[in-house]
Design a protein around this motif. Sequence first.
Motif: not given
Length: 229
Positions: A127-143
């Motif tokens: 589980f990846v928990d964050g208030f800006l979770l989808y702001w950064d593409n490198n983060v978002s694409q790994q979900l």
Amino acid sequence: MTKVFTIGIGGPSCSGKTTATRILCQILQNTAIIYQDDYYKPEKFIPTDSNTKLANWDCPESVDFNSFAKNIEYVKTHNGQLPEGFRSTEESNVHDGSSLVSREASIKLQETLAPLLDKYNNVIFVFVDGFLLYWDNNVSQQLDCKISFKASYETLKTRRENRQGYHTLEGYWVDPPGYFDNIVWPEYLKQSKHDETIDDLLTIDTDQFDIDETALKVAKKIVQDLMGE
């Protein structure tokens, strides 16, 4: 071979992210949590709001997204394990409502998730928990599964101002007067507009649903997205 699934739960401060995350971890076996709050930059690098002169911990520039993305990738390739020596400060923040989930809801969650667990005998849920979770593409694409919470101004402000504070890497943070109105809420409005552009994102209004209902909606989304993997 172990299968690792990443489940993103985003949304503003006090919308119920950590509550839902910890409830699902109570039901599922073999889980790990990555908290975005563990990837704040050192305090000296936190931007200062030009109008209020307050430290702005809620803007994208306050987060080390490179380290955040790298550790998600590491966990995905190391069977749910974070890098050796990594310690979470967010684990010390226990102001969530995960203990309030009802027995009836726990049973429904188990029943909802059962088909997924039957399909994958050797699986780890991250589980990846964050208030800006989808702001950064490198983060978002790994979900593999993307969920976001929202709530009204009144609800979020009341919950936030009822909290005593937050454990941080360098100490303990307590909101100064006016912080929610001047920093938290305006930054959330920017983030929510960005989230509207994310494909396959389920947004849940936690004003409309209680803890049990919210957790069940999260479980259904997880099964829907991951059963096809």
